[in-house]
Design an enzyme around this catalytic site. Sequence first.
Site, short mmCIF file in Angstrom:
data_model
loop_
_atom_site.label_atom_id
_atom_site.label_comp_id
_atom_site.label_asym_id
_atom_site.label_seq_id
_atom_site.Cartn_x
_atom_site.Cartn_y
_atom_site.Cartn_z
N THR A 19 38.26 -24.42 128.81
CA THR A 19 39.01 -24.38 130.07
C THR A 19 38.10 -24.67 131.28
OG1 THR A 19 38.60 -22.01 130.07
CG2 THR A 19 40.76 -22.73 129.28
N SER A 48 41.75 -16.62 129.18
CA SER A 48 42.62 -17.79 129.01
C SER A 48 43.14 -17.95 127.59
CB SER A 48 41.92 -19.06 129.49
OG SER A 48 40.61 -19.09 129.04
N CYS A 138 21.29 -30.86 133.28
CA CYS A 138 21.86 -32.12 133.79
C CYS A 138 20.84 -32.97 134.54
CB CYS A 138 23.06 -31.83 134.69
SG CYS A 138 22.81 -30.44 135.80
N HIS A 250 24.89 -36.21 140.47
CA HIS A 250 23.57 -35.79 140.95
C HIS A 250 22.75 -37.03 141.31
CE1 HIS A 250 24.45 -31.82 139.68
NE2 HIS A 250 23.57 -31.64 138.73
P1 A2P Z 1 37.73 -18.77 130.82
O1 A2P Z 1 38.51 -19.89 131.46
O2 A2P Z 1 38.52 -18.05 129.79
O3 A2P Z 1 37.04 -17.89 131.80
P2 A2P Z 1 33.08 -23.21 134.32
O4 A2P Z 1 31.67 -23.57 133.97
O5 A2P Z 1 33.89 -24.36 134.83
O6 A2P Z 1 33.12 -22.02 135.22
O7 A2P Z 1 33.76 -22.76 132.95
C1 A2P Z 1 33.23 -21.76 132.11
C2 A2P Z 1 33.91 -21.81 130.76
O8 A2P Z 1 33.29 -20.83 129.93
C3 A2P Z 1 35.39 -21.47 130.80
O9 A2P Z 1 36.05 -22.18 129.78
C4 A2P Z 1 35.38 -19.98 130.51
O10 A2P Z 1 36.57 -19.50 129.94
C5 A2P Z 1 34.29 -19.92 129.47
N1 A2P Z 1 33.71 -18.58 129.37
C6 A2P Z 1 33.07 -17.89 130.33
N2 A2P Z 1 32.68 -16.68 129.86
C7 A2P Z 1 33.09 -16.61 128.57
C8 A2P Z 1 33.02 -15.64 127.54
N3 A2P Z 1 32.42 -14.47 127.73
N4 A2P Z 1 33.58 -15.93 126.34
C9 A2P Z 1 34.19 -17.12 126.13
N5 A2P Z 1 34.31 -18.08 127.06
C10 A2P Z 1 33.76 -17.84 128.27
#
Ligand code: A2P
Length: 344
Positions: A19, A48, A138, A250
């Site tokens: 997500t 999510s 990156c 970047h």
């Molecule tokens: P979620 O949407 O459920 O929070 P970004 O780098 O754009 O902020 O996205 C971070 C991604 O990592 C998202 O898909 C987020 O899911 C996921 N994420 C963050 N923390 C966790 C966790 N503890 N377990 C699983 N997925 C995570």
Amino acid sequence: MDTFLPKKDGYVVAVVGATGAVGQAMLEILEERKFPIAKMIPVASSRSAGSLIEFNGESYEVEDLESFDPVGVDIALFSAGGGTSKEHAPRFAEAGCYVVDNSSAWRMDEDIALVVPEVNPNDLEMAYRNRIIANPNCSTIQMVVALKPLHDVAVVKRVNVSTYQAVSGGGGKAIEELAKQTRALLNGESLEVNVFPARIAFNVIPHIDVFLENGYTKEEQKMMDETRKIMGADIAVTATTVRVPVFYGHSEAVNVTFESEMTADHARQILADAEGVCVVDDPSSEDYPLASEAAGTDPVWVGRIREDASCANSLHLWVVADNVRKGAALNAVQIAELLIEQST
Ligand code: A2P
């Protein structure tokens, strides 16, 4: 555990962090490149879990990482933060899955391969012992793609880089923060600073990640350490990493000193033939790489190639790439492609 990935017509692929900004790009790139997928499993946090993600015209329900059983998954692309990778990547690897991890959790572990396919594809061998492969930072990726072809000819001795990094490197919340602050400032409203250490709208912040005791930030130290792990420990590297109010792409001002002569013309020729690089360098028509044009594209764009007037055997390069694509999602998918190419 040193077995290659078994050859299949289609692989079970999990995208962990599906997500997020990078996870979404991973899904797009897997689709675009027609990665052979038998089953796609989007995974994220409990926040999510149950929501729907589109992939190849079908809807898939997001799984909760905490309760997800990785048995049967061939390849997992992780982009859900370092803590999440530290905790869950070993569990996936033990279940027989190959993990390509976009976080910094494993990059400097000496048993873990840190791979940029155009630069050090052979390091992937290490992955057959532990099944975790790290995707570099990156800013490191785009710089080493531009430097490696030149290094092969004249041997890089020292690199001094300053970065101009887009907010998308900080994920979805960081993108939102630039948009919200810009709107607030233009409308004369008060604004909030939540993600970055200072206001990012209409500003330039010389501070990415935490400060270390040596005065560098962790982002700078990552660029220095990772470049040497990928290209060779004999190279001296110093970096200043800076966040700018750009959404995607970047840019980097790279000053590089070689062991032997490397003219700007020769560098232009070498880079014009290099894998993954596009040269845009015509001062007479004011042509040079721009983040706005690199965004949404795959190559590393190089321009402003010129001899350093202050130092022998040295060049300046302006190196630009889409940080979410080549800097993260695309590089991870290319590593997965190498894994399946080598499958037996
Ligand atoms: P979620 O949407 O459920 O929070 P970004 O780098 O754009 O902020 O996205 C971070 C991604 O990592 C998202 O898909 C987020 O899911 C996921 N994420 C963050 N923390 C966790 C966790 N503890 N377990 C699983 N997925 C995570």
